[in-house]
Design a protein around this motif. Structure first.
Motif, short mmCIF file in Angstrom:
data_model
loop_
_atom_site.label_atom_id
_atom_site.label_comp_id
_atom_site.label_asym_id
_atom_site.label_seq_id
_atom_site.Cartn_x
_atom_site.Cartn_y
_atom_site.Cartn_z
N PHE A 56 0.84 -1.11 -0.03
CA PHE A 56 0.11 0.12 0.03
C PHE A 56 0.85 1.16 -0.15
N ARG A 57 2.16 1.40 0.21
CA ARG A 57 3.00 2.40 0.13
C ARG A 57 4.50 1.88 0.01
N THR A 58 4.91 2.61 -1.28
CA THR A 58 6.46 2.33 -1.73
C THR A 58 7.28 3.49 -1.66
N PHE A 59 8.52 3.05 -1.52
CA PHE A 59 9.60 3.93 -1.42
C PHE A 59 10.64 3.55 -2.43
N GLU A 60 11.90 3.94 -2.67
CA GLU A 60 12.79 3.56 -3.52
C GLU A 60 13.33 2.18 -3.02
N LYS A 61 13.58 1.89 -1.68
CA LYS A 61 14.18 0.66 -1.34
C LYS A 61 13.35 -0.07 -0.43
N VAL A 62 12.44 0.33 -0.07
CA VAL A 62 11.58 -0.20 1.02
C VAL A 62 10.00 -0.24 0.63
N SER A 63 9.03 -0.99 1.15
CA SER A 63 7.63 -1.00 0.66
C SER A 63 6.98 -1.33 2.17
N PHE A 64 5.72 -0.86 2.29
CA PHE A 64 4.73 -1.46 3.35
C PHE A 64 3.79 -1.93 2.80
N GLY A 65 3.21 -3.28 3.42
CA GLY A 65 2.23 -4.18 3.06
C GLY A 65 1.39 -4.50 4.06
N LEU A 66 0.08 -4.82 3.68
CA LEU A 66 -1.15 -5.31 4.72
C LEU A 66 -1.18 -6.74 4.44
N ILE A 67 -0.93 -7.53 5.34
CA ILE A 67 -1.20 -9.03 5.33
C ILE A 67 -2.82 -9.32 5.10
N MET A 68 -3.08 -9.72 3.94
CA MET A 68 -4.69 -9.92 3.50
C MET A 68 -5.13 -11.27 4.07
N LYS A 69 -4.20 -12.17 4.01
CA LYS A 69 -4.73 -13.48 4.44
C LYS A 69 -3.24 -14.26 5.31
N ALA A 70 -3.55 -14.94 6.31
CA ALA A 70 -2.17 -15.74 6.92
C ALA A 70 -2.66 -17.21 7.44
N SER A 71 -2.16 -18.22 6.88
CA SER A 71 -2.40 -19.40 7.13
C SER A 71 -1.74 -19.93 8.49
N SER A 72 -0.59 -19.30 8.87
CA SER A 72 0.25 -19.65 10.03
C SER A 72 0.99 -18.17 10.58
N ALA A 73 1.52 -18.47 11.34
CA ALA A 73 2.34 -17.42 12.11
C ALA A 73 3.24 -16.70 11.36
N LEU A 74 3.67 -15.60 10.84
CA LEU A 74 4.74 -15.16 9.83
C LEU A 74 5.65 -14.69 10.70
N HIS A 75 7.12 -14.69 10.36
CA HIS A 75 8.23 -14.42 11.23
C HIS A 75 9.32 -13.48 10.30
N VAL A 76 10.10 -12.73 10.72
CA VAL A 76 11.04 -12.11 10.22
C VAL A 76 11.78 -13.22 9.25
N GLY A 77 12.10 -12.45 8.20
CA GLY A 77 12.89 -13.56 7.37
C GLY A 77 12.02 -14.06 6.28
N ASP A 78 10.63 -14.37 6.51
CA ASP A 78 9.97 -15.00 5.48
C ASP A 78 10.04 -14.40 4.20
N ARG A 79 9.79 -15.03 2.87
CA ARG A 79 10.04 -14.58 1.89
C ARG A 79 8.80 -14.25 1.03
N VAL A 80 8.86 -13.22 0.21
CA VAL A 80 7.51 -12.83 -0.86
C VAL A 80 7.84 -13.24 -1.98
N ARG A 81 6.93 -13.79 -2.88
CA ARG A 81 7.00 -13.86 -4.32
C ARG A 81 5.76 -13.56 -5.22
N ASN A 82 5.65 -13.37 -6.25
CA ASN A 82 4.51 -13.04 -6.97
C ASN A 82 3.82 -14.46 -7.07
N PRO A 83 2.45 -14.07 -6.91
CA PRO A 83 1.54 -15.21 -7.01
C PRO A 83 1.43 -16.03 -8.35
#
Length: 83
Positions: A56-83
């Motif tokens: 929902f918000r982007t900058f040059e080197k970092v972005s903020f996102g909203l977790i829309m769905k979570a099936s388990s607890a999320l942790h620092v170091g989890d990875r994101v990929r295109n669906p």
């Protein structure tokens, strides 16, 4: 968890735009290979899908996102990929 705000280390220079959607993956475990003849052999299990994130918000080197769905607890170091 669901509806939490997260920070990802990718921004506009990597092509992330407002509204981008990513799947969140947790690293697979490293287990002992019980079939291999090698001593102390191990196998890495595949990464597991853990949720869905919308930027929902982007900058040059970092972005903020909203977790829309979570099936388990999320942790620092989890990875994101295109669906």
């Amino acid at each position: 968890g669901q509806y939490q705000i997260v920070v990802i280390n990718r921004g506009t220079r990597e092509g992330v735009d407002v509204g981008s959607v990513f799947e969140i993956y947790q690293a697979g475990e490293l287990i002992v290979d019980q079939v291999s003849k090698e001593r102390n052999a191990s196998v890495k299990l595949p990464d597991e899908k853990a949720g869905l994130l919308m930027v929902f918000r982007t900058f040059e080197k970092v972005s903020f996102g909203l977790i829309m769905k979570a099936s388990s607890a999320l942790h620092v170091g989890d990875r994101v990929r295109n669906p």
